[in-house]
Design a protein around this motif. Structure first.
Motif, PDB file in Angstrom:
ATOM      1  N   ALA A  66     -31.070  24.206  83.167  1.00  0.00           N
ATOM      2  CA  ALA A  66     -30.520  23.425  82.464  1.00  0.00           C
ATOM      3  C   ALA A  66     -31.665  22.154  82.511  1.00  0.00           C
ATOM      4  O   ALA A  66     -31.949  21.427  81.603  1.00  0.00           O
ATOM      5  N   GLN A  67     -32.066  21.842  83.871  1.00  0.00           N
ATOM      6  CA  GLN A  67     -32.850  20.583  83.729  1.00  0.00           C
ATOM      7  C   GLN A  67     -34.163  21.156  83.281  1.00  0.00           C
ATOM      8  O   GLN A  67     -34.942  20.141  82.894  1.00  0.00           O
ATOM      9  N   GLN A  68     -34.752  22.385  83.595  1.00  0.00           N
ATOM     10  CA  GLN A  68     -36.146  22.813  82.977  1.00  0.00           C
ATOM     11  C   GLN A  68     -35.832  22.677  81.528  1.00  0.00           C
ATOM     12  O   GLN A  68     -36.917  22.224  80.828  1.00  0.00           O
ATOM     13  N   ALA A  69     -34.787  23.110  80.750  1.00  0.00           N
ATOM     14  CA  ALA A  69     -34.561  23.103  79.488  1.00  0.00           C
ATOM     15  C   ALA A  69     -34.713  21.677  78.849  1.00  0.00           C
ATOM     16  O   ALA A  69     -35.412  21.327  77.804  1.00  0.00           O
ATOM     17  N   TYR A  70     -34.232  20.772  79.732  1.00  0.00           N
ATOM     18  CA  TYR A  70     -34.175  19.271  79.494  1.00  0.00           C
ATOM     19  C   TYR A  70     -35.404  18.911  79.220  1.00  0.00           C
ATOM     20  O   TYR A  70     -36.049  18.059  78.227  1.00  0.00           O
ATOM     21  N   LEU A  71     -36.275  18.930  80.207  1.00  0.00           N
ATOM     22  CA  LEU A  71     -37.550  18.603  80.568  1.00  0.00           C
ATOM     23  C   LEU A  71     -38.388  19.053  79.330  1.00  0.00           C
ATOM     24  O   LEU A  71     -39.318  18.473  78.439  1.00  0.00           O
ATOM     25  N   GLN A  72     -38.260  20.352  78.890  1.00  0.00           N
ATOM     26  CA  GLN A  72     -39.082  21.007  77.867  1.00  0.00           C
ATOM     27  C   GLN A  72     -38.805  20.394  76.363  1.00  0.00           C
ATOM     28  O   GLN A  72     -39.554  20.003  75.815  1.00  0.00           O
TER      29      GLN A  72
ATOM     30  N   LYS B 134     -23.421  33.129  80.134  1.00  0.00           N
ATOM     31  CA  LYS B 134     -23.295  32.411  78.824  1.00  0.00           C
ATOM     32  C   LYS B 134     -24.598  32.013  78.443  1.00  0.00           C
ATOM     33  O   LYS B 134     -25.663  31.612  79.429  1.00  0.00           O
ATOM     34  N   SER B 135     -25.202  31.984  77.342  1.00  0.00           N
ATOM     35  CA  SER B 135     -26.627  31.343  77.047  1.00  0.00           C
ATOM     36  C   SER B 135     -26.292  30.720  75.732  1.00  0.00           C
ATOM     37  O   SER B 135     -25.601  30.759  74.817  1.00  0.00           O
ATOM     38  N   ILE B 136     -26.897  29.293  75.844  1.00  0.00           N
ATOM     39  CA  ILE B 136     -26.746  28.254  75.004  1.00  0.00           C
ATOM     40  C   ILE B 136     -28.194  27.758  74.270  1.00  0.00           C
ATOM     41  O   ILE B 136     -29.193  27.953  75.300  1.00  0.00           O
ATOM     42  N   THR B 137     -28.446  27.762  73.129  1.00  0.00           N
ATOM     43  CA  THR B 137     -29.542  27.409  72.565  1.00  0.00           C
ATOM     44  C   THR B 137     -29.556  25.748  72.249  1.00  0.00           C
ATOM     45  O   THR B 137     -28.553  25.410  71.516  1.00  0.00           O
TER      46      THR B 137
ATOM     47  N   THR C   9     -28.959  29.470  80.396  1.00  0.00           N
ATOM     48  CA  THR C   9     -28.203  30.379  80.673  1.00  0.00           C
ATOM     49  C   THR C   9     -27.476  29.894  82.031  1.00  0.00           C
ATOM     50  O   THR C   9     -28.157  29.281  82.704  1.00  0.00           O
ATOM     51  N   TYR C  10     -26.023  30.101  81.910  1.00  0.00           N
ATOM     52  CA  TYR C  10     -25.283  29.693  82.971  1.00  0.00           C
ATOM     53  C   TYR C  10     -24.245  30.648  83.161  1.00  0.00           C
ATOM     54  O   TYR C  10     -23.884  31.376  82.394  1.00  0.00           O
ATOM     55  N   THR C  11     -23.612  30.612  84.237  1.00  0.00           N
ATOM     56  CA  THR C  11     -22.613  31.583  84.648  1.00  0.00           C
ATOM     57  C   THR C  11     -21.378  30.791  84.717  1.00  0.00           C
ATOM     58  O   THR C  11     -21.147  29.720  85.352  1.00  0.00           O
TER      59      THR C  11
END
Length: 89
Positions: free
Chosen positions: A26-32, A51-54, A43-45
């Motif tokens: 989630a942090q990597q997605a936030y930075l990107q 689960k996967s969220i876009t 993706t998180y469990t």
């Protein structure tokens, strides 16, 4: 409103290693998203599976909430900055 507790929330029962991996994703997605505004998946469990969220740049606040929830579950303290008070004598 109920109080937060590590055994009484949506992430209760998820292994610590899974929570840590989810937080990193989630942090990597936030930075990107913050840097480039592109669509990202995180993706998180959860108790009932993976689960996967876009997210898009418009979802940064929602993604930040997920990050804070994971940090809270892991016991990572995230305190908001306190205002600086200046006094004159």
């Amino acid at each position: 409103m109920s109080r937060y507790g590590p055994t009484s929330n949506l992430l209760a029962g998820i292994p610590r290693a899974s929570l840590q991996t989810s937080l990193e994703n989630a942090q990597q997605a936030y930075l990107q998203l913050s840097a480039g505004g592109k669509v990202e998946s995180a993706t998180y469990t959860q108790g009932d599976g993976s689960k996967s969220i876009t997210y898009t740049r418009a979802n940064l606040a929602q993604l930040a909430n997920v990050i804070m929830m994971l940090q809270k579950q892991l016991g990572i303290v995230c305190r908001p900055r306190q205002p600086i008070r200046i006094g004159f004598k």
